[in-house]
Design a protein around this motif. Structure first.
Motif, PDB file in Angstrom:
ATOM      1  N   PRO A 158     -10.006   6.792  -4.769  1.00  0.00           N
ATOM      2  CA  PRO A 158      -9.645   5.686  -4.374  1.00  0.00           C
ATOM      3  C   PRO A 158     -10.143   5.243  -2.817  1.00  0.00           C
ATOM      4  N   LEU A 159     -10.476   6.401  -2.008  1.00  0.00           N
ATOM      5  CA  LEU A 159     -10.537   6.358  -0.642  1.00  0.00           C
ATOM      6  C   LEU A 159     -11.992   5.756  -0.205  1.00  0.00           C
ATOM      7  N   PHE A 182       1.641  -2.193  -9.847  1.00  0.00           N
ATOM      8  CA  PHE A 182       0.364  -2.572 -10.086  1.00  0.00           C
ATOM      9  C   PHE A 182      -0.209  -3.888  -9.274  1.00  0.00           C
ATOM     10  N   GLY A 183       0.644  -4.220  -7.976  1.00  0.00           N
ATOM     11  CA  GLY A 183       0.159  -5.198  -7.080  1.00  0.00           C
ATOM     12  C   GLY A 183       0.143  -5.105  -5.790  1.00  0.00           C
ATOM     13  N   VAL A 184       0.258  -5.817  -4.707  1.00  0.00           N
ATOM     14  CA  VAL A 184       0.144  -5.643  -3.480  1.00  0.00           C
ATOM     15  C   VAL A 184       1.341  -5.572  -2.521  1.00  0.00           C
ATOM     16  N   GLU A 185       2.257  -5.905  -2.958  1.00  0.00           N
ATOM     17  CA  GLU A 185       3.623  -6.103  -1.972  1.00  0.00           C
ATOM     18  C   GLU A 185       4.312  -4.606  -2.268  1.00  0.00           C
ATOM     19  N   GLN A 221      -4.038  -3.342  -5.601  1.00  0.00           N
ATOM     20  CA  GLN A 221      -3.854  -3.388  -7.153  1.00  0.00           C
ATOM     21  C   GLN A 221      -4.768  -2.370  -7.827  1.00  0.00           C
ATOM     22  N   ALA A 222      -6.149  -2.027  -7.434  1.00  0.00           N
ATOM     23  CA  ALA A 222      -6.990  -1.309  -7.993  1.00  0.00           C
ATOM     24  C   ALA A 222      -6.548   0.176  -7.722  1.00  0.00           C
ATOM     25  N   GLU A 223      -6.309   0.413  -6.261  1.00  0.00           N
ATOM     26  CA  GLU A 223      -5.973   1.586  -5.835  1.00  0.00           C
ATOM     27  C   GLU A 223      -4.744   2.091  -6.405  1.00  0.00           C
ATOM     28  N   ARG A 224      -3.683   1.228  -6.408  1.00  0.00           N
ATOM     29  CA  ARG A 224      -2.356   1.392  -7.087  1.00  0.00           C
ATOM     30  C   ARG A 224      -2.632   1.961  -8.676  1.00  0.00           C
ATOM     31  N   GLY A 225      -3.475   1.099  -9.247  1.00  0.00           N
ATOM     32  CA  GLY A 225      -3.433   1.342 -10.621  1.00  0.00           C
ATOM     33  C   GLY A 225      -4.212   2.785 -11.191  1.00  0.00           C
TER      34      GLY A 225
END
Lengths: 271, 373
Positions: free
Chosen positions: B34-35, B172-175, B187-191
């Motif tokens: 993800p980095l 799965f969000g931004v906050e 979102q994508a990284e957390r997912g």
């Protein structure tokens, strides 16, 4: 460590398949700690009898008691819990598992732990697993198969598979051990090993052994009692010496004509 | 025969030597991706990880117990719609319980397990392909319910999936805003990280179960149920345990897929989805956990890859839409199943073993002469 052998009382067991009577009124008793053989020509009903004794077939009539407890009507896993262990005719191993895992299946009923206990490595499940492995190693050493434990069971030569099969049945800690043709397809020296193994099981562990076998040398050499079946009926039960000279047994094996011939040759004085 | 036996125990030792470093390297690479990678690759990975959880569950049933289930999509749907129903607030035209989303996710997985348990009178008694046929009924019932129970599923139009949040943390969000080595975790990284973590945990759980007396009972039922019973294994009970376990895994995968999709429509959870999961298991080698994960990665990412690179593949891009990526992907993995069943029934798992063998330096021949007994 082992419970003493069980008394097996088979009374009036009758099994019918779609009109064919496979067993008819079979009655005999195997005494605790003895080796008791069941012999008879092909189709005499030996395999049917073993399937009744391990809970696979339900007979139409009759009763089978292990130390007084009724076995008929129990599911196979309950029969195992009653102390009946079975080695199979074709030594069928669970092919996808190692020898050790096959033996561990013999300990299945004595182990503890379901999905959650296993998946979360709960202490009691790990302890049960450790104990099972120790017991399996001990049984494997007793039968001289401990060097095979890590092998995939599918790679075992036939003779070794037969020994592992007996070890697996012993791992269930039976009080009655059913051996279905343990020497079938074996060389002479392997048969000697099988004979010694069966003797040691009965002598050192006091387990009652019920043996189905075609090799007469083996049967007569180690059994205390022999039950002869023919056409699903008991011809006779007795010590090997008496059974071999029984007219009805000779008739069953050689046919009526053979028996008649033998009788004639004995009744006529030599000319 | 002894030689063959020796070789295989040598292989086992070689396997142990390789396993730890391979796992460490794979773990570092998976955590670092993800980095560097963009949204497309991270979403691809998240879907693959979520699907892999479902595939591992089906593998336990199919590969280890020898049962066939065509109802996997049904249990995936129970997880997905269970989560939506439990976590959404009720409105005039749709049902909902408005539970906290984490509780809803856990209960939805449990619901899938209960659905599997409710099927156990059949799952315990029926064997192999007969269970497959019986389970087919669940897919059709499921599809009918999904299309007609509009307050629950939103009917043809589908229904939005409420966000999963723990307190104010959007899983799965931004906050709240987070970053790792200067890379923002959106979102994508957390997912990627969350599905990877859940896949890792459920994989370890599955491996431990399969190595235990439960896993051995499964394999014994597959290899010879009469003999298993004669050794004291309760065959029907373990068949239904496996079915329930596999439906729990499907339910978990369903919840995660719904969260990644953000909006789900009924037609996704059809028979074809069940067949896709069977394809993952078969391509992976049927009885291997790692194989099922690899099979899931392959089957779930192939259509997305074809979609992305369709312009670069002659004949696929442009206006000719009836030869689209999804269609080509189906043909490709259909062909792959045929090849695997013919040439390598142990699938991707066996390819890994071969690679390991090829990479392991050969011992001197003298080692083969050790006495076997």
């Amino acid at each position: 460590m082992t419970a003493p052998g069980a008394r097996l009382q088979v009374s009036d067991v009758t099994v019918r398949f779609a009109g064919v009577t496979a067993l008819s009124g079979v009655t005999f008793t195997a005494e605790p700690g003895t080796i008791h053989a069941v012999i008879g020509p092909n189709g005499a009903g030996k395999s049917s009898l073993f399937n009744v004794l391990s809970g696979i077939y339900k007979p139409a009539e009759g009763s089978v008691r292990v130390d007084g407890s009724e076995l008929i009507g129990l599911a196979p896993h309950r029969v195992t819990a009653l102390g009946v262990g079975r080695a199979f005719q074709n030594a069928s191993m669970f092919a996808g598992l190692t020898v050790e895992e096959n033996l561990l299946l013999g300990r299945h009923r004595l182990g503890r732990g379901g999905v959650f206990a296993a998946g979360l490595r709960l202490p009691y499940a790990r302890r049960s697993e450790r104990e099972a492995r120790a017991k399996v190693r001990e049984v494997a050493e007793f039968l001289g198969v401990d060097h095979l434990l890590a092998l995939p069971a599918a790679e075992l030569p036939y003779g070794e598979a037969k020994r592992v099969d007996i070890a697996r049945a012993l791992a269930t800690e039976p009080r009655l051990l059913l051996l279905d043709e343990p020497a079938a397809g074996m060389h002479t020296h392997e048969k000697v090993e099988v004979r010694d193994t069966i003797r040691r099981i009965a002598a050192e562990r006091q387990i009652t052994v019920l043996l189905v076998e075609h090799d007469m040398g083996l049967v007569m050499g180690i059994s205390e009692q022999v039950t002869v079946l023919d056409f699903g009926q008991v011809v006779t039960t007795g010590p090997p010496g008496r059974v071999t000279s029984d007219e009805a047994v000779i008739a069953a094996y050689l046919g009526r004509a053979g028996a008649a011939q033998k009788a004639r040759s004995e009744s006529q004085p030599p000319s | 025969m002894f030689k063959a036996a020796l070789t295989s125990s040598k292989q086992a030792r070689a396997g142990v030597r390789w396993r730890v470093p391979v796992a460490v390297v794979a773990g570092v690479v998976l955590l670092a991706i993800p980095l560097y990678a963009d949204r497309f690759w991270l979403n691809l990975g998240s879907f693959a990880f979520a699907a892999a959880i479902g595939a591992v569950g089906l593998m336990i049933l199919v590969g280890r117990v020898g049962q066939l289930s065509l109802a996997h999509s049904f249990f995936l749907a129970v997880g997905a719609y269970g989560y939506i129903w439990l976590s959404s607030p009720a409105t005039e035209e749709s049902w909902g319980l408005g539970l906290p989303s984490l509780a809803a996710a856990v209960v939805a997985v449990a619901l899938a397990g209960l659905a599997g348990l409710a099927f156990s009178p059949l799952a315990g008694r029926l064997k192999g392909i007969y269970l497959g046929v019986a389970s087919l009924a669940l897919v059709f019932i499921g599809q009918h319910v999904l299309f007609t129970a509009e307050p629950l599923t939103g009917g043809y139009n589908g229904r939005n999936v409420p966000e999963l949040s723990i307190g104010s943390f959007q899983v799965f969000g931004v906050e709240p805003e987070l970053s790792l080595f200067g890379v923002p975790l959106r979102q994508a990284e957390r997912g990627w990280y969350v599905t990877l973590l859940i896949l890792a945990l459920t994989t370890v759980f599955a491996v431990l179960v399969l190595r235990s007396r439960v896993g051995r009972a499964f394999a014994a039922i597959r290899d010879g149920e009469v003999h298993a019973a004669a050794l004291g294994v309760r065959v029907a009970r373990y068949r239904s345990v496996a079915f329930t376990l596999s439906s729990v895994y499907a339910g978990l995968a369903g919840v995660l897929l719904a969260l990644l999709f953000e909006r789900v429509v009924p037609e996704y959870w059809d028979l074809f989805l069940s067949l896709e999961y069977l394809a993952m298991v078969v391509i992976g080698g049927q009885a291997s956990v790692a194989g099922a994960i690899a099979g899931a990665a392959f089957v779930s990412s192939l259509p997305l890859l074809l979609q992305r690179y369709s312009d670069a593949i002659p004949g696929m891009g442009g206006a000719v839409s009836n030869f689209g990526p999804a269609y080509v992907a189906q043909i490709l993995y259909g062909g792959m199943i045929v090849l695997i069943l013919f040439y390598e029934p142990k699938g991707l798992a066996a390819l890994a073993t071969r690679a390991r063998k090829a990479l392991t330096p050969r011992r001197p021949v003298a080692a083969d002469r050790t006495p076997a007994a």
